[in-house]
Design a protein around this motif. Sequence first.
Motif, PDB file in Angstrom:
ATOM      1  N   ALA A  73       0.843  -1.208   0.000  1.00  7.61           N
ATOM      2  CA  ALA A  73       0.000   0.000   0.000  1.00  7.61           C
ATOM      3  C   ALA A  73       0.875   1.255   0.000  1.00  7.61           C
ATOM      4  CB  ALA A  73      -0.930  -0.016   1.202  1.00  7.61           C
ATOM      5  N   ALA A  98      -2.036   4.755   3.956  1.00  7.23           N
ATOM      6  CA  ALA A  98      -1.887   3.314   3.685  1.00  7.23           C
ATOM      7  C   ALA A  98      -2.544   2.501   4.797  1.00  7.23           C
ATOM      8  CB  ALA A  98      -0.414   2.963   3.562  1.00  7.23           C
ATOM      9  N   CYS A 120      -5.845   0.820  -3.412  1.00 12.27           N
ATOM     10  CA  CYS A 120      -4.853   1.902  -3.348  1.00 12.27           C
ATOM     11  C   CYS A 120      -4.882   2.753  -4.617  1.00 12.27           C
ATOM     12  CB  CYS A 120      -3.448   1.332  -3.162  1.00 12.27           C
ATOM     13  SG  CYS A 120      -3.166   0.735  -1.518  1.00 12.27           S
TER      14      CYS A 120
END
Lengths: 105, 188
Positions: free
Chosen positions: B39, B49, B85
């Motif tokens: 991430a 993240a 992401c």
Amino acid sequence: MKDESIKRLLQASQLQPSEDFTSQLMHELDRQIARKMRVKLYLLMAGISVFFVGIALALIASGFSFRAFGVGGALPKVGTMMGLSVLAFLLLNYVSSLAKLAGTA
Amino acid sequence: MARLDPEQDRALIERVQQGDRWAFQQLVEAYKDEAFSLACSIVKDTSLAEDVLQEVFLKVYDKIPSFRFQSSFYTWLYRIVVNRCYNELRKQKRRFPFFRKEEGTIREEAAVRVDTEDLKTNVNGALAQMKADEALTLRLFYLSELSIEEVEEVTGFSKSKVKVCLHRGRKSFAQILKRQLGKEIEDL
């Protein structure tokens, strides 16, 4: 740079989330599960209310039908009044369930 | 906690599918570090993240009853992380089209200054300066030790794109580290 060096460097430098990440996640999961249970309960209540609304509408309709077929007296009035009061009560209940649901979801 | 072998994965997943929360916690413990690194490769921000990862694990808990073991658990999980992401990155770019660019530049400069402290900071600083696709491919291939085919599956890139990203990633990783560490890199 050799493949082995890159591998060693990346593995030695692995990032980690904060220490309480898992406990926070499990806490959030508990909250989510509880929220879903409440949503299911409210949907069930709303479903039951809709069922009774159907019955109330049937009562009202039967009251009008009796009159249409010339049946007079108290019976059609009682049927209509019962249907209307059940309908009013259930509608109130239904609205409050939906309001709670909107607040939860 | 190191990554689990497929048999352990299967046993834990089957228990999670029966509603065992403790088994889910074990899965999280086993995969959170690698998933977090992946991430970070894309969003380049540790707190973002972490938020994304929390959402991903909650989604995984939701979707795990329908997991049919047709792929390995980690490729399935990493695919969700990567997709989530990139979505977040697109959302951020739409929201702050100019701000993100400036913020990235500031962070790179800060990384270069701070990164003489230790190797770990240098390596992560270098990865933060690389393009998301290249940093991600590099981490999947070297850190998570996935094959090219698995990297393709996780990222959704074609085989040639994976190879190009790996080639360019290796090159820019070495260049950035060389710029930061100078001759020390030859000892690594």
